[in-house]
Design a protein around this motif. Sequence first.
Motif, PDB file in Angstrom:
ATOM      1  N   VAL A 195      15.623  25.894 -15.698  1.00 11.77           N
ATOM      2  CA  VAL A 195      14.575  26.315 -14.772  1.00 11.77           C
ATOM      3  C   VAL A 195      13.212  25.839 -15.267  1.00 11.77           C
ATOM      4  N   ALA A 196      12.927  26.093 -16.536  1.00 12.55           N
ATOM      5  CA  ALA A 196      11.641  25.671 -17.107  1.00 12.55           C
ATOM      6  C   ALA A 196      11.507  24.154 -17.076  1.00 12.55           C
ATOM      7  N   ILE A 197      12.584  23.441 -17.380  1.00  3.74           N
ATOM      8  CA  ILE A 197      12.528  21.971 -17.399  1.00  3.74           C
ATOM      9  C   ILE A 197      12.279  21.430 -15.998  1.00  3.74           C
ATOM     10  N   ARG A 198      12.891  22.036 -14.990  1.00  3.92           N
ATOM     11  CA  ARG A 198      12.634  21.584 -13.609  1.00  3.92           C
ATOM     12  C   ARG A 198      11.187  21.823 -13.209  1.00  3.92           C
ATOM     13  N   LEU A 199      10.652  22.974 -13.545  1.00  2.00           N
ATOM     14  CA  LEU A 199       9.258  23.253 -13.205  1.00  2.00           C
ATOM     15  C   LEU A 199       8.328  22.219 -13.823  1.00  2.00           C
ATOM     16  N   LEU A 200       8.584  21.867 -15.071  1.00  2.00           N
ATOM     17  CA  LEU A 200       7.731  20.898 -15.759  1.00  2.00           C
ATOM     18  C   LEU A 200       7.859  19.503 -15.161  1.00  2.00           C
ATOM     19  N   ASN A 201       9.086  19.053 -14.944  1.00  2.00           N
ATOM     20  CA  ASN A 201       9.286  17.687 -14.486  1.00  2.00           C
ATOM     21  C   ASN A 201       9.024  17.509 -12.998  1.00  2.00           C
ATOM     22  N   GLN A 202       9.072  18.603 -12.233  1.00  2.00           N
ATOM     23  CA  GLN A 202       8.639  18.547 -10.838  1.00  2.00           C
ATOM     24  C   GLN A 202       7.127  18.703 -10.719  1.00  2.00           C
ATOM     25  N   GLN A 203       6.445  18.855 -11.839  1.00  2.00           N
ATOM     26  CA  GLN A 203       4.979  18.958 -11.866  1.00  2.00           C
ATOM     27  C   GLN A 203       4.470  20.237 -11.209  1.00  2.00           C
ATOM     28  N   LEU A 204       5.304  21.268 -11.157  1.00  2.00           N
ATOM     29  CA  LEU A 204       4.899  22.529 -10.547  1.00  2.00           C
ATOM     30  C   LEU A 204       4.145  23.422 -11.524  1.00  2.00           C
ATOM     31  N   ILE A 205       4.298  23.186 -12.802  1.00  2.00           N
ATOM     32  CA  ILE A 205       3.467  23.840 -13.809  1.00  2.00           C
ATOM     33  C   ILE A 205       2.970  22.767 -14.775  1.00  2.00           C
ATOM     34  N   VAL A 206       1.773  22.982 -15.284  1.00  2.00           N
ATOM     35  CA  VAL A 206       1.120  22.027 -16.184  1.00  2.00           C
ATOM     36  C   VAL A 206       1.244  20.598 -15.636  1.00  2.00           C
ATOM     37  N   PRO A 207       0.755  20.358 -14.416  1.00  2.00           N
ATOM     38  CA  PRO A 207       0.886  19.017 -13.820  1.00  2.00           C
ATOM     39  C   PRO A 207       0.159  17.970 -14.640  1.00  2.00           C
ATOM     40  N   GLN A 208       0.728  16.773 -14.667  1.00  2.00           N
ATOM     41  CA  GLN A 208       0.172  15.675 -15.462  1.00  2.00           C
ATOM     42  C   GLN A 208      -0.728  14.741 -14.657  1.00  2.00           C
ATOM     43  N   PHE A 209      -0.618  14.772 -13.325  1.00  2.00           N
ATOM     44  CA  PHE A 209      -1.230  13.735 -12.504  1.00  2.00           C
ATOM     45  C   PHE A 209      -2.500  14.222 -11.809  1.00  2.00           C
ATOM     46  N   LYS A 210      -3.434  13.284 -11.652  1.00  2.00           N
ATOM     47  CA  LYS A 210      -4.701  13.596 -10.998  1.00  2.00           C
ATOM     48  C   LYS A 210      -4.678  13.301  -9.505  1.00  2.00           C
ATOM     49  N   THR A 211      -3.869  12.321  -9.075  1.00  2.00           N
ATOM     50  CA  THR A 211      -3.940  11.875  -7.685  1.00  2.00           C
ATOM     51  C   THR A 211      -2.638  12.143  -6.933  1.00  2.00           C
ATOM     52  N   VAL A 218       2.392  18.146  -2.100  1.00  2.00           N
ATOM     53  CA  VAL A 218       1.848  17.128  -2.994  1.00  2.00           C
ATOM     54  C   VAL A 218       0.682  17.696  -3.791  1.00  2.00           C
ATOM     55  N   ALA A 219      -0.239  18.352  -3.104  1.00  5.89           N
ATOM     56  CA  ALA A 219      -1.469  18.814  -3.749  1.00  5.89           C
ATOM     57  C   ALA A 219      -1.202  19.805  -4.873  1.00  5.89           C
ATOM     58  N   MET A 220      -0.241  20.711  -4.683  1.00  6.14           N
ATOM     59  CA  MET A 220       0.017  21.726  -5.709  1.00  6.14           C
ATOM     60  C   MET A 220       0.578  21.116  -6.984  1.00  6.14           C
ATOM     61  N   ARG A 221       0.986  19.850  -6.921  1.00  2.98           N
ATOM     62  CA  ARG A 221       1.511  19.164  -8.102  1.00  2.98           C
ATOM     63  C   ARG A 221       0.456  18.295  -8.774  1.00  2.98           C
ATOM     64  N   THR A 222      -0.770  18.349  -8.309  1.00  2.00           N
ATOM     65  CA  THR A 222      -1.868  17.623  -8.956  1.00  2.00           C
ATOM     66  C   THR A 222      -2.699  18.591  -9.785  1.00  2.00           C
ATOM     67  N   GLY A 276       5.577  23.154 -22.631  1.00  4.83           N
ATOM     68  CA  GLY A 276       4.455  23.502 -21.764  1.00  4.83           C
ATOM     69  C   GLY A 276       4.729  24.678 -20.852  1.00  4.83           C
ATOM     70  N   PHE A 277       5.987  25.144 -20.799  1.00  2.54           N
ATOM     71  CA  PHE A 277       6.325  26.258 -19.917  1.00  2.54           C
ATOM     72  C   PHE A 277       5.652  27.539 -20.413  1.00  2.54           C
ATOM     73  N   ARG A 278       5.067  28.267 -19.474  1.00  2.00           N
ATOM     74  CA  ARG A 278       4.498  29.568 -19.802  1.00  2.00           C
ATOM     75  C   ARG A 278       4.966  30.584 -18.775  1.00  2.00           C
ATOM     76  N   THR A 279       5.211  31.785 -19.218  1.00  2.00           N
ATOM     77  CA  THR A 279       5.750  32.818 -18.337  1.00  2.00           C
ATOM     78  C   THR A 279       4.653  33.414 -17.465  1.00  2.00           C
ATOM     79  N   PHE A 318      15.871  11.377 -11.341  1.00  2.00           N
ATOM     80  CA  PHE A 318      16.129  12.220 -12.497  1.00  2.00           C
ATOM     81  C   PHE A 318      14.870  12.536 -13.288  1.00  2.00           C
ATOM     82  N   GLN A 319      13.888  11.633 -13.331  1.00  2.00           N
ATOM     83  CA  GLN A 319      12.667  11.949 -14.064  1.00  2.00           C
ATOM     84  C   GLN A 319      11.896  13.091 -13.417  1.00  2.00           C
ATOM     85  N   SER A 320      12.080  13.278 -12.115  1.00  2.00           N
ATOM     86  CA  SER A 320      11.314  14.298 -11.395  1.00  2.00           C
ATOM     87  C   SER A 320      12.135  15.528 -11.032  1.00  2.00           C
ATOM     88  N   HIS A 321      13.447  15.457 -11.105  1.00  2.00           N
ATOM     89  CA  HIS A 321      14.299  16.584 -10.707  1.00  2.00           C
ATOM     90  C   HIS A 321      15.146  17.122 -11.852  1.00  2.00           C
TER      91      HIS A 321
END
Length: 370
Positions: free
Chosen positions: A4-20, A43-47, A282-285, A229-232
Amino acid sequence: MNPVAIRLLNQQLIVPQFKTPTEVVSHIGAMQAQEYRMMRWAVAMRTKKPSHQAFKEAYDSGQIIRLHLMRGTWQLVSAEDYWWMIDLCAPKAIAVTKGWMHSNKISIPDEELYRVRDILIQAAVDKAVIKREQNQTSLSSAERGQARPEVKGSVTKEDFLKALAENNIQMDDHRLSYHIRMAEFSGTLCSGDLLPTKATYALSTEKVGLRPAQIDRDEALMRFTRKYFQSHQPATLDDFVWWSGLNVNDCRKGIALLGDAIHKETWKGWDFYLTDNCRTRGFRTGKLLLIPPYDEYLIGYKSRDIVLPPEHRHRAHNNNGIFQPIIACDGIICGNWSPFKNKDTVNFFLGEHAGDWQEEWTRYKTMIEK
């Protein structure tokens, strides 16, 4: 492994890496865009800093494209991925669409297909000419000699119907939708400018640019597999088959083509694939997310039980493929929300989360209202 934590991180739903927005869409590869308004929030919530204006600029300029690509539904792709993804996915998409047409007793002979397509192309060209003239008129004489205004004629279904009528062709909306979809699969039409509630279309060569040299199919399949796979991740083979719409042999081959860049881990009897650059830190509860309907967080997987308790499945989606806006706390689906109401309306069916969602609601409203 905490999937669960790994999916959140790699889907950019928490601690997103991207600006655009473009970076987000490119990372995910093909991002579900079924709900025209909610795709912007997805899209926006992942920036790092959600921005409606940033999404609109990327969409209108052709950096982000919306089209039917996989599973007979809408996706967003980046301009740099557009042409090779069309080449990879179109054959299966055409077969699926023809199957639907047959079940609906709709037959479109080639003569009609190409005649209508020529009319759709001309309608888009006419819009481009009008826009070019408007842009030139708004420039001063000095600017006309220097400026090269972008020309991206955007047409609506109403424009297409009008153009068809002018050519003595009467067509209902359902049949026209199939013509538009086939034009998308051929790389002729894609999304036009972003309007509040109405889809528009443009010529792909104007919106995206001319088709580059075609890449090898194995190279395209490898790229496609890596993006999924990099995103899911972590995700199973069955998840990839479902998401991609490709056959299982192609999906197995795509994984094999990645070689040492991907590996398999077993968790509670499930065989998951993860890439060598998988984010795990980077996962935080305590993080609560307001997730739009048809979001990749659920629709990107065949099995959703890892994040959605089976007894609450009906609250997130039904058996007919209708997905609802959902709330996730620490990645577990726990409630529903109402994105189109002025008031922050939420309904939790799992756990107690009073007050946790206010910050996320404010973030959503700020992005949507600007």
